[in-house]
Every structure is written in C-alpha cells, then in structure tokens.
Design a protein around this motif. Structure first.
Motif, PDB file in Angstrom:
ATOM      1  N   ILE A 294      -9.277   4.641  -3.891  1.00 54.58           N
ATOM      2  CA  ILE A 294      -8.385   4.427  -5.034  1.00 54.58           C
ATOM      3  C   ILE A 294      -7.310   3.412  -4.647  1.00 54.58           C
ATOM      4  O   ILE A 294      -7.034   2.468  -5.388  1.00 54.58           O
ATOM      5  N   LEU A 295      -6.715   3.589  -3.491  1.00 57.48           N
ATOM      6  CA  LEU A 295      -5.704   2.640  -3.011  1.00 57.48           C
ATOM      7  C   LEU A 295      -6.312   1.258  -2.804  1.00 57.48           C
ATOM      8  O   LEU A 295      -5.673   0.245  -3.114  1.00 57.48           O
ATOM      9  N   ASN A 296      -7.547   1.189  -2.308  1.00 57.49           N
ATOM     10  CA  ASN A 296      -8.226  -0.103  -2.155  1.00 57.49           C
ATOM     11  C   ASN A 296      -8.374  -0.792  -3.509  1.00 57.49           C
ATOM     12  O   ASN A 296      -8.154  -1.998  -3.633  1.00 57.49           O
TER      13      ASN A 296
ATOM     14  N   ARG B  68       0.832  -1.201   0.000  1.00 50.12           N
ATOM     15  CA  ARG B  68       0.000   0.000   0.000  1.00 50.12           C
ATOM     16  C   ARG B  68       0.871   1.257   0.000  1.00 50.12           C
ATOM     17  O   ARG B  68       0.563   2.234  -0.681  1.00 50.12           O
ATOM     18  N   GLU B  69       1.956   1.229   0.736  1.00 57.64           N
ATOM     19  CA  GLU B  69       2.853   2.395   0.784  1.00 57.64           C
ATOM     20  C   GLU B  69       3.511   2.626  -0.572  1.00 57.64           C
ATOM     21  O   GLU B  69       3.648   3.770  -1.014  1.00 57.64           O
TER      22      GLU B  69
ATOM     23  N   VAL C 281      -6.002  -5.165  -7.346  1.00 58.17           N
ATOM     24  CA  VAL C 281      -5.429  -5.626  -8.613  1.00 58.17           C
ATOM     25  C   VAL C 281      -3.929  -5.893  -8.529  1.00 58.17           C
ATOM     26  O   VAL C 281      -3.455  -6.883  -9.074  1.00 58.17           O
ATOM     27  N   VAL C 282      -3.185  -5.018  -7.874  1.00 63.62           N
ATOM     28  CA  VAL C 282      -1.718  -5.154  -7.862  1.00 63.62           C
ATOM     29  C   VAL C 282      -1.124  -5.153  -6.458  1.00 63.62           C
ATOM     30  O   VAL C 282       0.082  -5.019  -6.301  1.00 63.62           O
ATOM     31  N   GLY C 283      -1.978  -5.303  -5.443  1.00 67.86           N
ATOM     32  CA  GLY C 283      -1.494  -5.269  -4.067  1.00 67.86           C
ATOM     33  C   GLY C 283      -0.933  -6.596  -3.599  1.00 67.86           C
ATOM     34  O   GLY C 283      -1.237  -7.648  -4.154  1.00 67.86           O
ATOM     35  N   LYS C 284      -0.113  -6.518  -2.575  1.00 71.79           N
ATOM     36  CA  LYS C 284       0.475  -7.748  -1.983  1.00 71.79           C
ATOM     37  C   LYS C 284      -0.560  -8.444  -1.133  1.00 71.79           C
ATOM     38  O   LYS C 284      -1.401  -7.832  -0.520  1.00 71.79           O
TER      39      LYS C 284
END
Length: 154
Positions: free
Chosen positions: A144-146, A124-125, A151-154
């Motif tokens: 937006i971050l969610n 996220r960071e 899609v591309v988060g760990k």
C-alpha cells in the motif's frame, strides 16, 4: 423522522429522504447501492467507510447523512481517470499488488485520492502516518505504501 436532502454523489445530483439518525455510510450503501463504502467498526477507527466530502477524506460511518446536505460526495464508484478509465491511484494499487481481500482498499484509495489532490509530495514516513486511520489485516501495508509513493511520494 425523515428529512429530504439534496446533494451530489459521484457527480450526479440526488434528492433523498433520510432518517435523521442515519449515517452517510448507511445512506450510500443501502439507499444508493454504493457498496465500495464498507461498514467495519462503525466508530470511525478502521477507515473502510472513507469517502470524499467536498474533496476531503471523511469517515462516513460517523458522519450523519443530514450533514451531507448541499455537499459533493465521491466514492470509489465515482472515480474516473482523465481517459475515463482508472485513476493513477487505482492503477498504482494494481501495479504494486496493494490489494488482497479488498475490504480496506476503497477507503485507502479515497484517502490516497485526497492526498493526490493536495498536489504535495509526501515521504514514506508521512504516508505511514496519514494512513494510520486505516486498518488492513492482509497486506502488512508495505505494498500500500509502495502504491502511495508511486503517486504522491517524494
């Protein structure tokens, strides 16, 4: 002075006469009516004009149309999922309510598409830093971050 350039826009080969001073954003909006490309700051600081150029997210307001000669340009209008519908990025923005006024959304979707194209997963960071070039006055960035994490988060 006008110059004729050849490029591919959203998968379609194009040949266009462009003024040597014209930005890619102006050419896309005014010449091809691709209005997902927003012109906000015109100095490359807001991200609203972001497009993919040969797979890389670029601010099209500070990129001359002449420089696009021979390149492949993708705008939100050119994004298609494998089934011809929405991409995973577009669906994530819907699912996470990451859209309010919509002005910044196309640029963010293009940047997210470029990130998804790397095949990497981001914290996220990291995502927060990677979208730092996009200004959004409505959402506070959390949704937006969610969507990006989906899609591309760990």
């Amino acid at each position: 002075m006008l110059h004729v350039i050849k490029l591919t826009v959203n998968g379609r080969e194009r040949e266009l006469a462009v003024d040597e001073r014209q930005s890619l954003a102006e050419m896309l909006r005014e010449g091809l009516n691709l209005t997902s490309v927003k012109v906000g700051c015109e100095v490359g600081e807001c991200g609203a004009c972001t497009v993919l150029i040969d797979g890389k997210a670029v601010n099209s307001c500070t990129y001359l149309a002449l420089w696009a000669e021979g390149k492949s340009i993708v705008t939100v209008e050119g994004l298609r999922g494998t089934d011809g519908g929405l991409t995973a990025v577009q669906q994530a923005f819907i699912d996470e309510a990451a859209v309010q006024c919509g002005f910044c959304t196309p640029g963010l979707i293009i940047t997210a598409t470029a990130l998804a194209g790397t095949g990497r997963k981001y914290s996220r960071e990291e995502l927060r830093r990677l979208i730092a070039g996009h200004l959004c006055r409505c959402t506070g960035y959390e949704n937006i971050l969610n969507a990006l994490e989906k899609v591309v988060g760990k």
